[in-house]
Design an enzyme around this catalytic site. Structure first.
Site, short mmCIF file in Angstrom:
data_model
loop_
_atom_site.label_atom_id
_atom_site.label_comp_id
_atom_site.label_asym_id
_atom_site.label_seq_id
_atom_site.Cartn_x
_atom_site.Cartn_y
_atom_site.Cartn_z
N GLY B 217 0.83 -1.20 0.00
CA GLY B 217 0.00 0.00 0.00
C GLY B 217 0.87 1.26 0.00
O GLY B 217 1.99 1.27 -0.51
N SER B 218 0.33 2.28 0.66
CA SER B 218 0.97 3.59 0.57
C SER B 218 2.34 3.66 1.23
O SER B 218 3.09 4.61 0.98
CB SER B 218 0.06 4.65 1.19
N THR B 219 2.67 2.70 2.10
CA THR B 219 4.02 2.76 2.68
C THR B 219 5.07 2.65 1.59
O THR B 219 6.19 3.12 1.74
CB THR B 219 4.26 1.63 3.71
N PHE B 220 4.70 2.05 0.46
CA PHE B 220 5.65 1.90 -0.64
C PHE B 220 5.97 3.24 -1.30
O PHE B 220 6.94 3.37 -2.03
CB PHE B 220 5.08 0.92 -1.68
N LYS B 221 5.11 4.28 -1.02
CA LYS B 221 5.36 5.61 -1.60
C LYS B 221 6.71 6.15 -1.15
O LYS B 221 7.31 7.00 -1.81
CB LYS B 221 4.24 6.57 -1.23
#
Lengths: 464, 486
Positions: B217-221
Site C-alpha cells: 500500500g501507501s508505505t511503498f510511496k
C-alpha cells in the site's frame, strides 16, 4: 597336486562340541546381561538360575548325542544354541521396551518353545536311529506335506496375517504349518528322487547342448510347480512358494546332475511370478516397496522396510549396543525384522557374525551331504541344508532389499514356536545323518561268494 | 551325486555373499544417508535424547530443554508460552520438522553445526556428552511485549530493527500459539495440538513478519519518493508534482483516483512533501509512470526486494514485478498491483532511510555460548546489505516522513519530545474485505534507535488513509516508546 588317499580314523569330537556349546552359552549370557546393563544398569536378578538352566538344557542334548549319535557333527548344535539364544535375547529386549514383563513377555513363551524344541530334538535323536528309516515314509511325507501346506486355506482354520494366509489357528494357538511341510517335502523329494533319478537323468533329447527330459518325465516338476503356484495365489505368500519350488529344483538338480532342470524350473517360476505380478496388486505393491521404499507414497503404504533399513543404518559398524538402540520402532522387530533389530544393536560386525553362523551351519550340512554314503541321506541332507540357506536368503535378503520382502521366519531367531520346532528338527536330522556320515564302517565279514574289488570297504577320501 | 552338491554349494555361497554385501552397504556405506532422511524417527529421537541448547532473550530463556524422567530424557519447554511462538517455532516429535529458530538454528542447538566441530572432537576424546549451544537473541523484551500488547487481538505483525546494525528488536506475529503443547512428550496430545494449529484458517504457525507477503500500500510511496529523487525526477521536498483528483491511466480504461476524489492541491498540483503527508495517490502514480517500472523495481531491489535473507530463518523474498507497463507502474508506485512485501522488508525500508540510506542486513542471533557458558561466537559484526539511496535523498525523505507524523496522516505516532518519522498505508487485497492497515516509522529521526513496520490485517477502512494512521500508527508508537525507554 596329488590327492592322497588314506584311511582316516573318524573321531567323535564330542569334547569339541561341549567346548563350543559352552562358548555359545557364554555369548548368549553376555548378550543378555548387556541388555539389562544398558537398560537398567543392573545385572538381571535371575542370572544364576537362567544360566544354570541353559547349561543344563545344552548338556542334556550333548549327553544324549554322546549316547545315541556319538559321531554327529560337533558344530551344528553350538550354532543352533547361539542363534536361538541371541533370538531370545532380542525378544526379551523388545519385551522390556514394550513393558511386557515376566510371563506376559514373548520371551517367556519363546523359552517354553525352546524347551519343547530341545525335547523334540532329543526325541528325534532317540527314536530315529537311522535316517534311512524316513525313506519308508516317502509317500506319506508327500501327503503330510501337502496337507500341511494347504491347511491354512481351510475355512475356519486358516488365518491371514499381514496379507499372507500361511497361519492356522487352533484354540488360542497359531501355527505356521508350512515350516513342517518343509521337512516333510524334503523327505518326500529325497525318497522320490533317489528312485526316479536314473529315469530323470538319462532319458531325454539333446537341444542346444542341453539334454531336455521327455514330456512324461515332466510330471513331478509340474506337480511341484502347481503346488507352488497354489501357495502363491491362494496364500499370497511369495516367500513360501519360492522356498518350496527352489528346494525341489535344487534337489532335482542334485539327483539328476542336469542343468536343464534348473532352466525349466526357473522358466516355470518366472512365468508364475510374471502372472502374479500382472494379476495381483498385492505383489505389485511389494515390488514397488522394494524398488523405492523411501518415497512418500511408499512410506504411506508401508514403512516397515524403510524402518528396518533405518534401524540397520543407525547401528553402523559397531551397533548401538544391546538394549541401547531403538529396534522397537520397526514393526515385527522380533519376527520378520529380527535381523535388522540385531543389526541395529550389534552393528555390521554382529550382522556379519550372524550371517556367518548361518553359513557355517549350512556348510556343516553340505559337508554331511558329501560325506554320507547313501543317496537318500545325501539328498535329504543337501535338501535340508539348502532349505535353511534359501530361507535365510529370502528373509534376510528381503529386509536388506536384495529381493522383495516376503513373510518368512528367520530360522532359530524369529519369535514363533512352529518355526523354532521345525528348525530344531531339521538340525537334529542333519545331526543324525552326519552321525552316519562320520561313523567308521563296521568291520564286515564278507561272504566268500561276493568277494572282489567291488566289495572292498569304502575308504574315506581325504583332501590335503 | 557329490559334484552337483559342490556346485550347489557355490550357489549357496553366492547367496550368502549377496547378504553380506547388502548388509555392509546398508550399515556402512548408506548409514549416513539413511540417518539424514527426514522421515527417519531414529535420527529425531537421537536429537531428542541430547540436551538441546537454549534460546535466550536478555538473559532469560524463551526455549530450554528440561531434564525429565521419560525415555526422551529432555523436554523442550517455552517459558514465555505464546509471546515468542513464531520466533522460536517449536521442536516437536509429533510434527517432525521443526519450525522457526528451532529449525533454522538447529545445527547450533543440537551441537552438530560445522562451527562446533572442534568442540565435538574434544567431546569425543574427553567422553563428554555433546550438548547443543545456547543462542542469545537480539530481541528487546520490552519492545516485544509492547508490540504484543499493542497488536492485541488483531491479526497482523510487528517487526522492529535497530537501523544502525540491523539487529531485530521485536518480532511479533498474531495470532500466536503455545509451542509447549506441540513439544509435549504425550504424542497424542501433541499431534492433536498440531492438527488444531495446522488447520486453523488464520495459520498461526506462520511468522507473518517473514513468511507472509502483503501488498505494501501507501508505505511503498517512500520507495517511490526515494526513486524519484535518486533519478532526478524531483529535486527536493518542495518540488512540484501533479496532483489531480483522478489520474488517467494510458492503455486502459481504468483510472487512478485519490482517496477522497479531490485534487491534492490547487490547480491539480502539489509539493512532494504534501503529497506524502496526505498520501496522494495521483501524485505518486504519475511519478511511477515518469520513472517507469524498471527504475522503481531497481530502487526497491536496493532496499532488499528480491533478496533471500536468512536471519537465520529464511525470509520470503519481497517482489516488484518485472516488465511493468505504464498503468502497472502507476499502480505499483502506490504499493498496489502485484507488489508484495514482508513486514520485515518494509521495516528495512524505514531503517535504510533512517540510517542515511544504508540498509543493514537484519539478524536475530547475537552471541552463541556453549553449554558450559563459554562464548563460542560473539555478537555478529553488523553488515551492510546495500546503500539504497544517497545520504541527501535519505535526508529529504526522512524529513518528509517526519512531516507525515507532525502534520499528516501519521499523527498518532507522535511521541512528545522525540522527532518521529513515519508513513501510513492502507493496502487493498480483497474487494470483500477491509484493507490492511500499515505503518512504517523510525525514531528519533536524527539519531535513529529503532525502525518499525506494523501491519494489521483487514484493519483499515476502505478508501481512507485513516486505517494505517488510526490502527497501525499507535502500535508502532508503543514499540518505539518501549525501545526509547519512554
Amino acid at each position: 597336486m596329488t590327492t592322497t588317499v588314506e584311511s582316516v580314523a573318524p573321531r567323535p569330537r564330542r569334547g569339541l562340541e561341549l567346548l563350543l556349546l559352552l562358548l555359545a552359552i557364554a555369548i548368549v549370557l553376555l548378550a543378555w546381561v548387556s541388555v539389562d546393563l544398558n537398560r537398567s544398569g543392573t545385572v538381571p536378578a535371575n542370572i544364576v538360575p537362567v544360566a544354570g538352566g541353559l547349561v543344563l538344557l545344552a548338556v542334556v542334548v550333548h549327553v544324549v548325542l554322546r549316547w545315541r549319535a556319538a559321531y554327529a557333527d560337533p558344530v551344528l548344535l553350538p550354532i543352533t544354541t547361539c542363534l536361538n539364544g541371541l533370538g531370545l535375547v532380542m525378544i526379551h529386549r523388545l519385551d522390556l521396551a514394550a513393558g511386557r514383563l515376566g510371563a506376559d513377555g514373548n520371551a517367556y513363551r519363546q523359552i517354553i518353545w525352546t524347551a519343547v524344541a530341545v525335547a523334540l530334538a532329543i526325541a528325534v535323536v532317540v527314536v530315529l536311529r537311522d535316517h534311512r528309516l524316513l525313506r519308508r515314509f516317502t509317500y506319506w511325507s508327500l501327503l503330510i506335506g501337502f496337507v500341511l501346506l494347504v491347511l491354512p486355506l481351510l475355512p475356519g482354520l486358516g488365518r491371514t496375517v499381514n496379507g499372507s494366509r500361511i497361519w492356522i489357528g487352533i484354540g488360542g494357538m497359531s501355527f505356521q504349518p508350512g515350516e513342517f511341510a518343509k521337512i516333510a517335502l524334503a523327505v518326500f523329494f529325497a525318497g522320490y528322487l533317489v528312485e526316479a533319478r536314473d529315469v530323470l537323468s538319462l532319458a531325454g533329447k539333446k537341444v542346444l547342448g542341453f539334454t531336455f527330459p521327455r514330456g512324461r518325465d515332466l510330471g513331478p516338476i509340474l506337480v511341484a510347480w502347481v503346488l507352488a503356484v497354489l501357495v502363491l495365489v491362494f496364500e499370497n505368500d511369495l516367500g513360501t512358494a519360492l522356498l518350496f519350488f527352489g528346494l525341489f529344483v535344487a534337489m532335482l538338480y542334485v539327483a539328476t546332475e542336469r542343468v536343464s532342470w534348473i532352466a525349466i524350473g526357473l522358466a516355470l517360476f518366472a512365468a508364475a511370478v510374471a502372472f502374479a505380478l500382472s494379476t495381483f496388486s498385492h505383489f505389485q505393491t511389494r515390488v514397488t516397496l522394494w524398488l523405492d521404499p523411501f518415497s512418500a507414497s511408499s512410506l504411506e503404504r508401508s514403512d516397515q522396510l524403510a524402518k528396518g533399513l533405518w534401524g540397520m543404518g543407525a547401528g553402523g559398524l559397531t551397533g548401538t549396543g544391546l538394549g541401547a538402540g531403538r529396534p522397537y520402532l520397526t514393526p515385527f522387530a522380533d519376527s520378520d525384522f529380527i535381523f535388522p533389530s540385531l543389526g541395529e544393536e550389534l552393528g555390521l560386525f554382529g550382522a556379519v557374525a550372524i550371517i556367518v553362523l548361518y553359513l557355517l551351519f549350512v556348510e556343516r550340512g553340505i559337508r554331511t551331504a558329501l560325506g554320507v554314503r547313501d543317496g537318500f541321506g545325501k539328498l535329504l541332507a543337501i535338501g535340508l541344508s539348502f532349505s535353511v540357506a534359501f530361507q535365510v536368503f529370502i528373509v534376510i535378503g528381503g529386509v536388506t532389499r536384495v529381493i522383495p520382502l516376503t513373510g518368512l521366519t528367520t530360522p532359530f531367531l524369529s519369535l514363533g514356536g512352529s518355526s523354532l520346532l521345525a528348525n530344531w528338527v531339521i538340525m537334529t536330522i542333519l545331526l543324525r545323518i552326519s552321525d552316519q556320515a562320520r561313523r567308521p564302517m563296521p568291520d564286515v565279514v564278507l561272504p566268500p561268494s561276493r568277494g572282489g574289488a567291488a566289495a572292498e570297504a569304502t575308504q574315506v577320501v581325504k583332501l590335503p | 551325486m557329490n559334484a552337483p552338491v559342490r556346485r550347489l554349494s557355490v550357489v549357496i555361497a553366492l547367496l550368502f555373499v549377496t547378504l553380506l554385501v547388502a548388509s555392509t552397504s546398508i550399515q556402512f556405506f548408506q548409514s549416513q544417508s539413511l540417518a539424514a532422511m527426514a522421515a527417519n524417527k531414529r535420527t529425531l529421537l537421537d536429537n531428542y535424547s541430547r540436551e538441546r541448547g537454549g534460546i535466550m532473550v536478555a538473559g532469560k530463556p524463551i526455549a530450554e530443554s528440561v531434564a525429565v524422567k521419560d525415555q526422551y530424557k529432555w523436554l523442550r519447554t517455552y517459558p514465555s508460552a505464546e509471546l515468542y511462538s513464531q520466533v522460536t517455532g517449536f521442536y516437536s516429535f509429533a510434527v517432525g520438522n521443526p519450525y522457526g529458530l528451532e529449525h533454522a538454528a538447529d545445527g547450533l542447538l543440537t551441537g552438530q553445526a560445522d562451527t562446533l566441530f572442534v568442540r565435538r572432537v574434544t567431546d569425543l576424546i574427553t567422553g563428554r556428552q555433546t550438548s547443543g549451544a545456547t543462542i542469545e537473541l537480539t530481541i528487546n523484551p520490552k519492545a516485544q511485549q509492547a508490540a504484543d500488547q499493542a497488536l492485541g487481538k488483531s491479526r497482523g505483525a510487528v517487526v522492529a530493527l535497530d537501523p544502525k546494525t540491523g539487529a531485530i528488536l521485536a518480532m511479533v506475529s498474531h495470532p500466536q500459539y503455545d509451542p509447549n503443547a506441540l513439544a509435549s512428550h504425550d504424542f497424542g496430545k501433541a499431534a492433536k495440538a498440531w492438527e488444531k494449529l495446522s488447520t486453523n484458517p488464520d495459520k498461526p504457525f506462520l511468522n507473518r513478519t517473514i513468511d507472509d507477503l502483503y501488498p505494501p500500500g501507501s508505505t511503498f510511496k517512500v520507495v517511490t519518493a526515494a526513486a524519484a529523487l535518486e533519478n532526478g525526477i524531483v529535486t527536493d521536498a518542495n518540488s512540484q508534482v501533479p496532483g489531480p483528483a483522478v489520474l488517467d491511466l494510458p492503455l486502459t480504461d481504468a483510472t487512478l483516483p485519490t482517496e477522497n476524489r479531490q485534487p491534492c492541491g490547487p490547480g491539480d498540483k502539489t509539493t512532494l512533501v504534501h503529497a506524502l503527508e496526505i498520501s496522494c495517490n495521483t501524485a505518486f502514480g504519475s511519478l511511477g509512470m515518469q520513472l517507469g517500472g524498471e527504475k522503481l523495481r531497481a530502487q526497491a531491489a536496493k532496499f532488499g526486494f528480491g533478496d533471500t535473507l536468512s536471519i537465520p530463518m529464511r525470509v520470503v523474498p519481497s517482489s516488484v514485478p518485472a516488465d511493468l507497463n505504464a498503468p502497472q507502474a502507476a499502480q505499483s508506485a502506490i504499493g498496489q498491483y502485484d507488489v508484495r512485501t514482508t513486514p520485515l522488508q518494509m521495516a528495512m525500508v524505514a531503517a535504510g532511510i533512517a540510517n542515511q540510506g544504508r540498509v543493514m542486513t537484519p539478524y536475530l542471533v547475537g552471541r552463541v555460548r556453549s553449554a558450559d557458558l563459554d562464548i563460542i561466537s560473539g555478537a555478529p559484526q553488523p553488515q551492510e546489505l546495500s546503500q539504497a539511496v544517497s545520504t541527501r535523498t535519505a535526508d529529504i525523505v526522512k524529513n518528509m516522513m517526519v512531516s507525515v507524523v507532525d502534520h499528516g496522516s501519521g499523527a498518532r505516532a507522535q511521541i512528545p519530545g522525540v522527532r518521529v518519522a513515519g508513513k501510513t498505508g492502507t493496502a487493498q487485497h480483497d474487494p470483500k474485505q477491509p484493507p490492511h492497515a500499515w505503518f512504517i516509522s523510525f525514531a528519533p529521526a536524527d539519531d535513529p534507535k529503532v525502525a518499525v513496520a506494523v501491519i494489521v490485517e483487514d484493519g483499515g477502512v476502505t478508501r481512507s488513509e485513516v486505517g494505517g494512521g488510526r490502527v497501525a500508527a499507535p502500535i508502532a508508537r508503543a514499540v518505539m516508546e518501549a525501545v526509547l525507554g519512554r
